[in-house]
Design an enzyme around this catalytic site. Structure first.
Site, PDB file in Angstrom:
ATOM      1  N   ASP A   1     -18.824 -10.409   2.309  1.00 32.31           N
ATOM      2  CA  ASP A   1     -19.982 -10.590   1.437  1.00 32.31           C
ATOM      3  C   ASP A   1     -19.647 -11.642   0.382  1.00 32.31           C
ATOM      4  O   ASP A   1     -18.754 -11.446  -0.439  1.00 32.31           O
ATOM      5  CB  ASP A   1     -20.283  -9.233   0.780  1.00 32.31           C
ATOM      6  CG  ASP A   1     -21.649  -9.194   0.144  1.00 32.31           C
ATOM      7  OD1 ASP A   1     -22.200 -10.270  -0.137  1.00 32.31           O
ATOM      8  OD2 ASP A   1     -22.148  -8.085  -0.085  1.00 32.31           O
TER       9      ASP A   1
ATOM     10  N   ASP B   1     -25.571 -14.490   3.377  1.00 30.12           N
ATOM     11  CA  ASP B   1     -24.261 -14.381   2.719  1.00 30.12           C
ATOM     12  C   ASP B   1     -23.420 -13.194   3.192  1.00 30.12           C
ATOM     13  O   ASP B   1     -22.477 -12.804   2.513  1.00 30.12           O
ATOM     14  CB  ASP B   1     -24.452 -14.314   1.201  1.00 30.12           C
ATOM     15  CG  ASP B   1     -25.281 -13.115   0.765  1.00 30.12           C
ATOM     16  OD1 ASP B   1     -25.844 -12.442   1.631  1.00 30.12           O
ATOM     17  OD2 ASP B   1     -25.365 -12.864  -0.446  1.00 30.12           O
ATOM     18  N   GLU B   2     -23.733 -12.639   4.344  1.00 32.66           N
ATOM     19  CA  GLU B   2     -23.001 -11.463   4.820  1.00 32.66           C
ATOM     20  C   GLU B   2     -22.759 -11.522   6.317  1.00 32.66           C
ATOM     21  O   GLU B   2     -23.606 -11.999   7.069  1.00 32.66           O
ATOM     22  CB  GLU B   2     -23.851 -10.205   4.608  1.00 32.66           C
ATOM     23  CG  GLU B   2     -23.831  -9.613   3.241  1.00 32.66           C
ATOM     24  CD  GLU B   2     -24.803  -8.462   3.218  1.00 32.66           C
ATOM     25  OE1 GLU B   2     -24.406  -7.344   3.558  1.00 32.66           O
ATOM     26  OE2 GLU B   2     -25.974  -8.710   2.893  1.00 32.66           O
TER      27      GLU B   2
END
Length: 395
Positions: free
Chosen positions: A9, A104-105
């Site tokens: 993350d 973003d993960e």
DNA sequence: TCTGGGGTCCTAGGACCC
DNA sequence: TCTGGGGTCCTAGGACCC
């Protein structure tokens, strides 16, 4: 053998990219989102901004009150996408069992790679170091036997974290969390649990499956029953057979002018149809979303017998749906147009829709869209997102 | 406080079919 | 002549997530 799942993350992603591109922002409260004074929310903020109580999804006006000296920046989606791709490429090179779940993960299944990469924590350190050196960003990593637990683990030690739930320690780890930390427990579910006098993970564990199911519904009841025991709950389904495409707009002022609203529906229909063609997909189900000034929100949808193939048709259907709901005078805050049950276009079923034809229509959509947006003077999300000249609100 | 935009999944009821 | 059960499709609403 226990599975070894990594959840990666990127910390305060949009705000961190802004800092990356402008080193003067280092150590400052950076707030990425809508322009202060407008309707809109915080998309992301730096940890410095969080100290003022700013959070993502907070109304931008509230963020401005809490942090008047914050640096408010517009969302530059294209740039974040670019950086995201660079990071994901590095992660993907580690294992074929890679799954990106948002900008973003990502999840990485690194089961059985110890001989190749060393123990998980060492590999985690290495990944963090690589991304920091090659891209310049900090990230948090959670390691556990399932995706669900790995996600909770990365959340647990953030920012710049690295946390592993050792096999066998799952229940103990979960016991350290409060109910609101559980993925899938939001405001309403928390309220519902409080009403039932369930106030902790341990408290939730006291309830048998059957009771939770009858109190919370089959789906949520079973989900939480398993979640608090560390048993695998697969919220991140592997294959999606159909999905949806939608675009919506919140007006700066509520409006009730029929022509203006119809124009908005047309713009949105263009966007949606372009995206449908762009991914070579098809759909028979049109939906329209209306949000009134008091925030009550309605959806109407209709499923046709044939594929929707032109903007004109999408627009006509969407307008009909809109007119079937709207009384003609209640002020409207938001309008949205979407397609659902979207599947990949089947060439055998629609031979006239072969690639070049699809491509041609896409170009037509694009051209029409460009002209219309110039003529109407309406600010379009996509266009404004591509505008990278403006680097700061105000002044 | 005055609440974006893009999604996914679940629930519940009605229609319809066997 | 008062009424089953299972399955699927559709609509509307809602919760949640990033």
């Amino acid at each position: 053998m226990n599975s070894v799942i990594f959840h990666i993350d990127l910390d305060a992603f949009y705000a961190s990219v802004e800092k990356l591109d402008n080193p003067k922002l280092a150590g400052k409260p950076v707030i990425v989102g809508a322009r202060p004074g407008t309707r809109g929310v915080v998309s992301a903020c730096s940890y410095e901004a969080r100290e003022f109580g700013v959070r993502s999804a907070m109304p931008i006006s509230e963020a401005h009150r809490k942090c008047p000296n914050g640096i408010f920046l517009p969302v530059r989606m294209g740039r974040y996408q670019e950086i995201s791709e660079q990071v994901m490429k590095i992660l993907e090179s580690l294992t074929p069992d890679f799954r990106q779940i948002s900008i973003d993960e990502a999840f990485l299944d690194l089961t059985g790679t110890e001989r190749l990469y060393g123990p998980p924590l060492l590999l985690g350190t290495h990944i963090k170091q690589t991304i920091r050196e090659e891209i310049g960003l900090a990230l948090s990593i959670g390691i556990a036997k399932s995706k669900y637990l790995a996600k909770l683990a990365s959340e647990f030690d953030k920012p710049d974290g690295l946390y592993m739930i050792d096999p066998g320690n799952e229940e103990e780890f979960l016991g350290k969390l409060s109910l609101k930390d559980l993925w899938g427990v939001g405001k309403k579910t928390l309220e519902r649990l409080t009403e039932l006098n369930i106030r902790s993970v341990q408290g939730l564990r006291q309830y048998p499956l059957s009771i939770l199911r009858s109190m919370l519904g089959d789906g949520l009841g079973a989900f939480l029953y398993n979640a608090v025991r560390g048993d695998s709950v697969e919220i991140f389904s592997e294959e999606i057979k159909s999905h949806s495409i939608s675009n919506e707009v919140t007006f700066e002022q509520d409006r009730k002018d029929s022509d203006g609203l119809k124009k908005a529906i047309l713009e949105l229909s263009h966007h949606v149809m372009f995206r449908l063609l762009d991914e070579a997909s098809q759909s028979k189900t049109v939906n329209v979303k209306i949000r009134y000034a008091d925030f009550t929100t309605m959806n109407v949808q209709v499923t046709l017998r044939h594929w929707i193939s032109t903007t004109e048709e999408l627009y006509a259907r969407a307008r009909n749906l809109f007119e079937s709901k709207w009384d003609g005078h209640t002020p409207i805050r938001l309008i949205g147009v979407g397609l659902s049950n979207v599947t990949k276009a089947d060439i055998t079923e629609q031979p006239e829709l072969f690639t070049s034809e699809l491509d041609r229509r896409k170009k037509v959509e694009e051209a029409v869209f460009k002209i219309k947006s110039k003529m109407s003077g309406v600010k379009l999300t996509k266009a404004s997102l591509m505008n990278t000249k403006e680097d700061r609100y105000g002044e």
